[in-house]
Write a protein that holds these residues in place. Structure first.
Motif, PDB file in Angstrom:
ATOM      1  N   ILE A  17      -1.788  37.732 -20.641  1.00  0.00           N
ATOM      2  CA  ILE A  17      -2.073  36.760 -19.584  1.00  0.00           C
ATOM      3  C   ILE A  17      -1.033  36.873 -18.477  1.00  0.00           C
ATOM      4  N   PRO A  41      -8.347  34.264 -17.392  1.00  0.00           N
ATOM      5  CA  PRO A  41      -7.946  34.200 -18.799  1.00  0.00           C
ATOM      6  C   PRO A  41      -8.603  33.055 -19.565  1.00  0.00           C
ATOM      7  N   LEU A  70      -7.985  41.701 -20.530  1.00  0.00           N
ATOM      8  CA  LEU A  70      -7.009  41.275 -19.522  1.00  0.00           C
ATOM      9  C   LEU A  70      -6.187  42.447 -19.002  1.00  0.00           C
TER      10      LEU A  70
END
Length: 129
Positions: A17, A41, A70
């Motif tokens: 993240i 996220p 991600l």
């Protein structure tokens, strides 16, 4: 690599993240765009929660795919911040116009290559370990 049910994947998810946000924020030109990018996220986590609940998989076992997604997006924009900022400035100045009328988006091509590689690698890992 840790086993897919290892609690270390929560740490890797948090790091992913941070990498995603650090890679995406330089391409955004205003706080509204940064807020929108920050929802990525959260949306991804909600998606893996839904998949986990629907298919009876442990949420912990889905974290490698979350990290791969991600990181695929984050590495897809590395080095393309100037082009992203140019596109985002055009988008803000021309609301409602189709995106294909704006400046080129080389970062989209880069994402199109990095995302399948990272997500595919994560899915391969989940199926084999």
């Amino acid at each position: 690599m840790p086993e897919k049910s290892s609690p270390l994947w929560w740490l890797f998810a948090a790091i992913s993240i941070g990498v995603y946000l650090a890679a995406m924020f330089p391409g955004m030109i205003n706080s509204r765009q940064k807020i929108w990018v920050s929802c990525g996220p959260v949306a991804g986590f909600l998606a893996i929660m839904a998949f986990s609940a629907n298919y009876d998989w442990s949420l912990n076992e889905m974290l490698p795919a979350y990290c791969g997604m991600l990181l695929g997006f984050a590495l897809g924009v590395v080095g393309q911040w100037k082009a992203m900022r140019e596109f985002m400035a055009w988008r803000e100045a021309n609301p409602g116009k189709p995106d294909d009328e704006g400046p080129g988006v080389p970062w989209m091509l880069q994402i199109a290559f990095t995302l399948p590689i990272f997500l595919g690698g994560a899915i391969w890992y989940m199926n084999n370990y």
